[in-house]
Design a protein around this motif. Structure first.
Motif, PDB file in Angstrom:
ATOM      1  N   ASP A 288       0.832  -1.203   0.000  1.00 51.82           N
ATOM      2  CA  ASP A 288       0.000   0.000   0.000  1.00 51.82           C
ATOM      3  C   ASP A 288       0.863   1.249   0.000  1.00 51.82           C
ATOM      4  N   ILE A 289       0.224   2.367  -0.212  1.00 48.24           N
ATOM      5  CA  ILE A 289       0.880   3.654  -0.065  1.00 48.24           C
ATOM      6  C   ILE A 289      -0.090   4.627   0.592  1.00 48.24           C
ATOM      7  N   LYS A 290       0.403   5.314   1.588  1.00 46.55           N
ATOM      8  CA  LYS A 290      -0.328   6.428   2.175  1.00 46.55           C
ATOM      9  C   LYS A 290       0.254   7.694   1.559  1.00 46.55           C
ATOM     10  N   TYR A 291      -0.615   8.647   1.248  1.00 48.54           N
ATOM     11  CA  TYR A 291      -0.204   9.804   0.464  1.00 48.54           C
ATOM     12  C   TYR A 291      -1.035  11.022   0.852  1.00 48.54           C
ATOM     13  N   VAL A 292      -0.584  12.188   0.399  1.00 41.76           N
ATOM     14  CA  VAL A 292      -1.384  13.413   0.478  1.00 41.76           C
ATOM     15  C   VAL A 292      -1.560  13.924  -0.946  1.00 41.76           C
ATOM     16  N   MET A 293      -2.801  14.027  -1.374  1.00 39.04           N
ATOM     17  CA  MET A 293      -3.096  14.533  -2.709  1.00 39.04           C
ATOM     18  C   MET A 293      -3.196  16.052  -2.663  1.00 39.04           C
ATOM     19  N   GLU A 327       7.179   0.517  12.015  1.00 41.35           N
ATOM     20  CA  GLU A 327       6.849  -0.694  11.250  1.00 41.35           C
ATOM     21  C   GLU A 327       6.357  -0.291   9.869  1.00 41.35           C
ATOM     22  N   GLY A 328       7.258  -0.293   8.909  1.00 40.62           N
ATOM     23  CA  GLY A 328       6.903   0.086   7.555  1.00 40.62           C
ATOM     24  C   GLY A 328       8.116   0.661   6.849  1.00 40.62           C
ATOM     25  N   SER A 329       7.876   1.299   5.713  1.00 37.87           N
ATOM     26  CA  SER A 329       8.981   1.886   4.949  1.00 37.87           C
ATOM     27  C   SER A 329       8.487   3.103   4.179  1.00 37.87           C
ATOM     28  N   LEU A 330       9.367   4.093   4.029  1.00 41.62           N
ATOM     29  CA  LEU A 330       9.027   5.272   3.245  1.00 41.62           C
ATOM     30  C   LEU A 330       8.887   4.879   1.780  1.00 41.62           C
ATOM     31  N   VAL A 331       7.966   5.548   1.093  1.00 42.18           N
ATOM     32  CA  VAL A 331       7.768   5.342  -0.338  1.00 42.18           C
ATOM     33  C   VAL A 331       7.935   6.692  -1.014  1.00 42.18           C
ATOM     34  N   GLY A 348      14.544   7.052  -2.523  1.00 40.74           N
ATOM     35  CA  GLY A 348      15.677   7.700  -1.877  1.00 40.74           C
ATOM     36  C   GLY A 348      15.905   9.150  -2.253  1.00 40.74           C
ATOM     37  N   TRP A 349      15.170   9.656  -3.223  1.00 41.03           N
ATOM     38  CA  TRP A 349      15.397  11.036  -3.665  1.00 41.03           C
ATOM     39  C   TRP A 349      14.706  12.065  -2.773  1.00 41.03           C
ATOM     40  N   LEU A 350      13.588  11.681  -2.130  1.00 41.98           N
ATOM     41  CA  LEU A 350      12.795  12.644  -1.360  1.00 41.98           C
ATOM     42  C   LEU A 350      13.276  12.679   0.083  1.00 41.98           C
ATOM     43  N   LYS A 351      13.890  13.785   0.478  1.00 45.40           N
ATOM     44  CA  LYS A 351      14.424  13.938   1.823  1.00 45.40           C
ATOM     45  C   LYS A 351      13.659  15.031   2.579  1.00 45.40           C
ATOM     46  N   TYR A 352      13.539  14.826   3.885  1.00 44.20           N
ATOM     47  CA  TYR A 352      12.983  15.878   4.736  1.00 44.20           C
ATOM     48  C   TYR A 352      14.005  17.004   4.809  1.00 44.20           C
ATOM     49  N   ASP A 353      13.612  18.186   4.336  1.00 41.20           N
ATOM     50  CA  ASP A 353      14.551  19.313   4.281  1.00 41.20           C
ATOM     51  C   ASP A 353      13.771  20.593   4.554  1.00 41.20           C
ATOM     52  N   ILE A 496       2.189  13.998  -2.336  1.00 42.15           N
ATOM     53  CA  ILE A 496       3.220  13.720  -1.341  1.00 42.15           C
ATOM     54  C   ILE A 496       3.153  12.227  -1.028  1.00 42.15           C
ATOM     55  N   PRO A 497       4.121  11.442  -1.501  1.00 38.81           N
ATOM     56  CA  PRO A 497       4.136  10.033  -1.102  1.00 38.81           C
ATOM     57  C   PRO A 497       4.613   9.944   0.346  1.00 38.81           C
ATOM     58  N   LEU A 498       3.964   9.116   1.128  1.00 38.33           N
ATOM     59  CA  LEU A 498       4.335   9.016   2.544  1.00 38.33           C
ATOM     60  C   LEU A 498       5.052   7.698   2.828  1.00 38.33           C
ATOM     61  N   TYR A 499       4.312   6.613   3.029  1.00 31.35           N
ATOM     62  CA  TYR A 499       4.939   5.355   3.434  1.00 31.35           C
ATOM     63  C   TYR A 499       3.982   4.193   3.246  1.00 31.35           C
ATOM     64  N   SER A 500       4.550   3.006   3.317  1.00 34.76           N
ATOM     65  CA  SER A 500       3.793   1.766   3.435  1.00 34.76           C
ATOM     66  C   SER A 500       3.951   1.264   4.861  1.00 34.76           C
ATOM     67  N   THR A 501       2.962   0.548   5.351  1.00 32.70           N
ATOM     68  CA  THR A 501       3.005   0.080   6.733  1.00 32.70           C
ATOM     69  C   THR A 501       2.907  -1.441   6.809  1.00 32.70           C
ATOM     70  N   GLY A 502       3.313  -1.965   7.935  1.00 28.35           N
ATOM     71  CA  GLY A 502       3.127  -3.382   8.200  1.00 28.35           C
ATOM     72  C   GLY A 502       1.728  -3.624   8.760  1.00 28.35           C
ATOM     73  N   HIS A 503       1.328  -4.879   8.788  1.00 28.68           N
ATOM     74  CA  HIS A 503       0.019  -5.246   9.324  1.00 28.68           C
ATOM     75  C   HIS A 503       0.197  -6.465  10.213  1.00 28.68           C
ATOM     76  N   GLN A 504      -0.274  -6.349  11.445  1.00 25.83           N
ATOM     77  CA  GLN A 504      -0.106  -7.430  12.405  1.00 25.83           C
ATOM     78  C   GLN A 504      -1.457  -7.966  12.883  1.00 25.83           C
TER      79      GLN A 504
END
Length: 545
Positions: A288-293, A327-331, A348-353, A496-504
């Motif tokens: 999945d991807i969580k995002y801000v449109m 628990e997850g990874s940036l996308v 890897g190109w999008l950095k918090y700046d 704005i792409p955010l991240y994918s998460t794990g599911h437990q």
């Protein structure tokens, strides 16, 4: 059990659940949902998939092996062939498939179901059939069959696409492509999917009780088992519970599987780090991807400098750490890790700046007059609302004026589909294992970007996304998707792409094993749950005390 409950062990006395694990009927699976199921009509929902997954069948199904690898297997389709350069598919249906009323599944039912995705007014599943040749001519016109669907006889069907699409078989395995009974749906009319007497499928289970608070299912006596399939679960009870009560119900033995994504984060932390449950946790990465449109037609957001600044200003890692314990990874693009076609090159190109974000914001003309609105669903869970507030604070720190505006879910969806939202947070989880499910859904045409409140409008990119479906060389096809992903997110900063998460999930004492849906959904196949016999359950309880 009934009443308010808490993690302190106080009894629940408000919600009825079928017994503790010691007294429950053998073969009964008890699970919780956080919200009522609004409809069992697959064409009228894009989220309530728990029931459709289990009461309907599809031409193909996806199974997950012991290593977590997803495989496409035959469902209703016994055989198929691909002709005309990947544009025409011929299917042979199995001869032992029956709906739960004993009527046989026919090729005409498949044709009806696929046409209804297009012709039902207000259908939410048009994306899964609009590639069929002639789809545009029947859109929104009940009773019509697109020219690309031909019923050859009761067991044979031919589907011609408007263009070749390598991922079509995987698309056919999605819940959206479930097969309905033409005669039954026609009799039920507009009420189809609204109750027990108005719903029927050919899947392993049939609905026997349906209300806002409880749904019950039982084995479909006419169901054939797929090769290698063994159904441990005979009956299912689904209870709608608020987060605190759901956690408590599980701890008191009232649920057999706990979806930790449906309970409060504090309760999740307590349970998954408890010695009592540490060996009962099943994990699946969400595809999945969580995002801000961002609405490119909104004042200020038409300036790419502002959109790029917003991308840099959101501290995505802080969100992931705070809300999901890391628990997850940036996308950094559109396609999440785990999806066929995921491109490492675009990561890897999008950095918090923050400083660079501030610099870009200062370049935007009249930026002090720009007011951004971040839309929120007032019915969202605590984690989602907290994420929105954290994003608002990040943007405010960068020097932007941002307000969170809350809407009820119905109003929010209406405004989004009408292209009226300025910014909003969303999540998309794979329906089928192909990049098309992400990039075409969001950016496949001006109509799609309008309905997502994006308003990105580049006919050249739209054309390339459409043509990418038909590229027969797999390596070339994936390379084109990677290029398009870069154009959209890096070059044009469309979201704005955010991240994918794990599911437990946590297994109760009565559950021997469970394999979550391949994409990490909360919705599950009940066939993938194995329950213990009652004597095994008592032994497990005794050893855990």
């Amino acid at each position: 059990m009934r009443g308010e409950g808490a993690l302190d062990g106080s009894p629940m006395t408000e919600w009825e659940i079928s017994g503790s694990s010691e007294s429950v009927e053998e073969g009964l699976l008890r699970i919780g949902l956080s919200e009522p199921v609004s409809t069992m009509d697959i064409h009228k929902t894009s989220s309530d998939y728990m029931i459709p997954l289990n009461i309907y069948e599809r031409l193909f199904e996806v199974w997950v092996d012991e290593d977590g690898v997803a495989w496409l297997v035959d469902g209703l389709a016994e055989d198929y062939s691909v002709e005309n350069g990947g544009q025409t598919y011929r299917f042979t249906l199995r001869d032992d498939a029956y709906f739960s009323d004993g009527s046989k599944v026919k090729a005409s039912d498949v044709a009806f179901s696929f046409a209804r995705m297009l012709t039902l007014p207000g259908s939410l599943q048009t994306d899964f059939a609009d590639i069929i040749y002639g789809a545009d001519e029947v859109m929104g016109t009940p009773g019509k069959i697109p020219e690309g669907i031909r019923v050859l006889d009761d067991r044979h069907l031919e589907i011609t696409l408007s263009e070749p699409f390598e991922g079509y078989l995987y698309e056919l395995a999605s819940p959206s492509c479930s097969v309905l009974s033409e005669s039954f749906v026609t009799r039920a009319g507009d009420d189809y999917g609204s109750g027990v007497e108005q719903t029927m499928g050919s899947g392993p289970y049939a609905v026997t009780e349906y209300s806002e608070q409880k749904i019950r299912l039982e084995r479909n006596p006419y169901y054939h088992c797929l090769e290698g399939e063994s159904l441990s679960v005979r009956k299912v009870e689904i209870i709608v519970l608020p987060p605190a009560l759901m956690a408590q119900a599980f701890l008191e033995g009232g649920l057999d599987i706990l979806d930790t994504g449906l309970i409060n984060p504090d309760a999740e932390e307590i349970i998954i780090h408890s010695d009592r449950w540490k060996d009962r946790i099943v994990k699946r990465s969400r595809v999945d991807i969580k995002y801000v449109m961002m609405n490119l037609d909104s004042p200020g957001l038409e300036d790419i400098r502002l959109r790029r600044a917003i991308q840099m200003a959101v501290n995505r890692q802080d969100l992931l750490d705070t809300l999901y314990g890391g628990e997850g990874s940036l996308v950094d693009g559109i396609f999440p890790k785990g999806l066929f076609g995921f491109s490492e090159e675009n990561q890897g190109w999008l950095k918090y700046d923050l400083e660079e974000a501030k610099r870009l914001i200062r370049e935007v003309p009249d930026v002090d007059k720009i007011h951004l609105e971040l839309a929120a669903n007032s019915q969202s869970n605590t984690r989602t609302l907290t994420a929105l507030e954290m994003i608002r604070q990040d943007l405010e720190e960068a020097g932007l004026d941002v307000t969170i505006v809350s809407y009820d879910e119905k109003t929010l969806m209406y405004l989004r589909r009408n292209g009226s939202l300025m910014m909003y947070s969303g999540e998309w989880t794979a329906d089928y294992d192909d990049p098309d499910n992400f990039i075409y859904t969001f950016f496949g045409s001006s109509e799609k970007t309008h309905s997502r409140s994006s308003h990105y409008d580049d006919p050249t990119v739209f054309s390339r996304i459409s043509k990418a479906r038909g590229i027969q060389n797999r390596k070339a096809r994936l390379a084109e998707y990677a290029r398009l992903e870069k154009i959209l997110v890096q070059d044009n900063a469309v979201w704005i792409p955010l991240y994918s998460t794990g599911h437990q999930f946590v297994l109760g004492d009565r559950t021997a094993s469970f394999s979550p849906f391949w994409a990490g959904w909360s919705s599950m196949y009940f066939r993938d749950v194995v329950l213990k016999e009652n004597n095994e359950t008592k032994s497990a309880q005794g050893s855990s005390r």
